[in-house]
Design an enzyme around this catalytic site. Sequence first.
Site, mmCIF file in Angstrom:
data_model
loop_
_atom_site.group_PDB
_atom_site.id
_atom_site.type_symbol
_atom_site.label_atom_id
_atom_site.label_comp_id
_atom_site.label_asym_id
_atom_site.label_seq_id
_atom_site.Cartn_x
_atom_site.Cartn_y
_atom_site.Cartn_z
ATOM 1 C CB THR A 12 -0.922 0.003 1.243
ATOM 2 O OG1 THR A 12 -1.860 -1.052 1.098
ATOM 3 C CG2 THR A 12 -1.659 1.306 1.411
ATOM 4 C CB SER A 54 2.501 -8.017 1.100
ATOM 5 O OG SER A 54 1.469 -7.879 2.043
ATOM 6 C CB THR A 85 0.601 -3.712 6.386
ATOM 7 O OG1 THR A 85 -0.689 -3.668 5.775
ATOM 8 C CG2 THR A 85 1.249 -2.346 6.361
ATOM 9 C CG ASP A 86 -2.713 -7.089 3.713
ATOM 10 O OD1 ASP A 86 -2.964 -6.333 4.669
ATOM 11 O OD2 ASP A 86 -3.320 -7.028 2.626
HETATM 12 N N1 ASP Z 1 -2.753 -5.285 0.593
HETATM 13 C C1 ASP Z 1 -1.660 -4.438 0.993
HETATM 14 C C2 ASP Z 1 -0.389 -5.277 1.037
HETATM 15 O O1 ASP Z 1 -0.190 -6.012 1.964
HETATM 16 C C3 ASP Z 1 -1.939 -3.830 2.316
HETATM 17 C C4 ASP Z 1 -0.893 -2.896 2.843
HETATM 18 O O2 ASP Z 1 0.207 -2.780 2.360
HETATM 19 O O3 ASP Z 1 -1.196 -2.208 3.858
HETATM 20 O O4 ASP Z 1 0.388 -5.209 0.116
#
Ligand code: ASP
Length: 337
Positions: A12, A54, A85-86
């Site tokens: 993200t 991710s 973050t995932d």
């Molecule tokens: N879907 C995103 C990822 O994990 C979420 C994020 O980065 O906060 O790439």
Amino acid sequence: MKKLLLIATGGTIASETGEEGLKPGLGAQALLAHVPRLESLYSVDAVQPLSLDSTNMRPENWVCIAECIREHYDAYDGFVISHGTDTMAYTAAALSYLVMHSPKPIILTGAQRSIVTEDTDARTNLYDAFCYASDAASHGVSIVFDGHVITGTRARKVRTKSRNAFESVDYPPVALVRDGRVLRYIREDRPNEPTFYHEMDPRVAVVKLTPGLPWQAVNALRGCVDALVVESFGVGGLPSSDGGALLKEIRGWREAGKVVALTTQVPYEGSDLALYEVGRRALTEGGVIEAYTMTPETAVVKLMWILARERNVEAVRRRFYEPVAHDLLTLKTPEIG
Ligand code: ASP
């Protein structure tokens, strides 16, 4: 001036709005351009080995990130990895094994909002990550997020939207980063030399127990994976209310030369299989190994790392119980069933 390398992998933090929703699009240099004050503080280079949401991160991508670190290891004082973050907690755990005993800091960060948005947390997180990576006492793998520094094997994503997305599970945060300063709670001796590993076995699955889960659901996985992590209830146990069918199925995994590790779906304080009859039977009749205070994310990744180099079930057990980078915090002698 410290020489730091940004390894951008997507997430993200680097996302843009496409026709079908957010997806990573901004490159490593574009990320740096959003935090111009870094330029006067550090000598920063950037590479972009991956550009993934991710959700799409796979064990071979962890190896790719570790290889990127290895390739540039001698040329830099520290590394900042921008990441979604995932699955960041999995990658942080993976790097803790793939780049063991690193005397240089390897810092993962990301954001809940893209760096191009006005109310983003990305600029602060990236800045904090570089501050921590440049601190003289930093080493090893950590996540820096929302001002908290979390040991790579102890992180879990606990909020889907808020800035404080990560928690350090059953272990204190190593430090805080505030206004460019590191407030360190835990200081450790710097290791001398890193050990790099190059392989992961992705054939590990997780089953979350639910009341009445049919043993056949677990059996269906047996042909597909080399190890199973069962997220049990409470301090841990395996149900026997199905006439012992699930216990027998788990025993079958052991007899087939596969590993079953029991962890808990309760977020804090880990397992204690010796407490209840249902737990003891999992050890003695099921032949499981116990994750204790290891997080489920870390247990999965540690098994992938061990299985890439070791196939003997007893040897896998032994290695699983050897603590690495604070992954296992137990005062008990692990029981071997
Ligand atoms: N879907 C995103 C990822 O994990 C979420 C994020 O980065 O906060 O790439």
